[in-house]
Design a protein around this motif. Structure first.
Motif, mmCIF file in Angstrom:
data_model
loop_
_atom_site.group_PDB
_atom_site.id
_atom_site.type_symbol
_atom_site.label_atom_id
_atom_site.label_comp_id
_atom_site.label_asym_id
_atom_site.label_seq_id
_atom_site.Cartn_x
_atom_site.Cartn_y
_atom_site.Cartn_z
ATOM 1 N N THR A 74 34.986 -16.692 55.620
ATOM 2 C CA THR A 74 34.634 -15.520 54.824
ATOM 3 C C THR A 74 35.565 -15.395 53.626
ATOM 4 O O THR A 74 36.667 -15.916 53.636
ATOM 5 C CB THR A 74 34.685 -14.230 55.686
ATOM 6 O OG1 THR A 74 34.169 -13.143 54.941
ATOM 7 C CG2 THR A 74 36.090 -13.904 56.114
ATOM 8 N N TYR A 87 40.156 -15.976 44.873
ATOM 9 C CA TYR A 87 39.589 -15.377 46.076
ATOM 10 C C TYR A 87 40.468 -15.703 47.271
ATOM 11 O O TYR A 87 40.914 -16.856 47.419
ATOM 12 C CB TYR A 87 38.177 -15.929 46.319
ATOM 13 C CG TYR A 87 37.216 -15.582 45.209
ATOM 14 C CD1 TYR A 87 36.371 -14.494 45.323
ATOM 15 C CD2 TYR A 87 37.165 -16.330 44.040
ATOM 16 C CE1 TYR A 87 35.487 -14.168 44.305
ATOM 17 C CE2 TYR A 87 36.292 -16.003 43.010
ATOM 18 C CZ TYR A 87 35.456 -14.920 43.155
ATOM 19 O OH TYR A 87 34.593 -14.594 42.137
ATOM 20 N N TYR A 119 29.933 -12.790 47.979
ATOM 21 C CA TYR A 119 31.018 -11.807 47.891
ATOM 22 C C TYR A 119 30.913 -11.008 46.586
ATOM 23 O O TYR A 119 31.055 -9.791 46.583
ATOM 24 C CB TYR A 119 32.389 -12.497 47.979
ATOM 25 C CG TYR A 119 33.529 -11.506 47.936
ATOM 26 C CD1 TYR A 119 34.003 -10.924 49.100
ATOM 27 C CD2 TYR A 119 34.117 -11.131 46.729
ATOM 28 C CE1 TYR A 119 35.026 -9.994 49.066
ATOM 29 C CE2 TYR A 119 35.139 -10.207 46.687
ATOM 30 C CZ TYR A 119 35.588 -9.642 47.862
ATOM 31 O OH TYR A 119 36.603 -8.711 47.815
ATOM 32 N N HIS A 123 30.570 -7.059 46.298
ATOM 33 C CA HIS A 123 31.764 -6.393 45.779
ATOM 34 C C HIS A 123 31.864 -6.619 44.267
ATOM 35 O O HIS A 123 32.692 -7.404 43.807
ATOM 36 C CB HIS A 123 33.027 -6.949 46.447
ATOM 37 C CG HIS A 123 33.002 -6.884 47.933
ATOM 38 N ND1 HIS A 123 32.462 -7.880 48.706
ATOM 39 C CD2 HIS A 123 33.431 -5.929 48.782
ATOM 40 C CE1 HIS A 123 32.576 -7.550 49.983
ATOM 41 N NE2 HIS A 123 33.144 -6.362 50.055
#
Length: 130
Positions: A74, A87, A119, A123
């Motif tokens: 993740t 990230y 992601y 977000h």
């Protein structure tokens, strides 16, 4: 947690400082491992004591041993570093202490573009007004 207890809230500054400290600790560990690996990699002296050729090693075997099949479990966080985003990645089959900050460019090159895009959709970056 019992009802009525307050949940501690960390500011963005505290969170970023903690992330930076975690990243620095991971980098320090990596440097120590590299230094240790350098000492182990020195070839032992030949048993005969001469400077003749030693055993032949297949370089392809070394590369295969070093390359592991890393998979992104993740994407945990994103932050801006210069003109790009990095990230925080949780890797499958690895502990949280092994999480790393990776550039978008490197993740895309390694085939993880879908995870990064997912992601980013979930977000979206905050806009900063000046």
């Amino acid at each position: 947690m019992a009802d009525g207890e307050e949940v501690p809230v960390r500011s963005d500054e505290e969170s970023m400082k903690e992330d930076e400290e975690q990243q620095q600790a991971m980098e320090d560990e990596g440097e120590q491992e590299e230094q240790g690996a350098g000492r182990e990699a020195e070839a032992p002296a030949s048993p005969a004591g001469d400077d003749g050729p030693g055993p032949v090693e297949d370089e392809d075997d070394d590369e295969e041993e070093e390359e592991e099949d890393y998979q992104v479990e993740t994407v945990l966080k994103r932050r801006r570093k210069g003109d790009t985003f990095v990230y925080l990645i949780k890797w499958e089959n690895f502990e949280d202490s092994d999480n790393t900050w990776e550039t978008r460019e490197d993740l895309v090159a390694d085939g993880f573009e879908a995870k990064v895009d997912e992601y980013d959709r979930e977000h979206p970056p905050r806009r900063r007004y000046t």
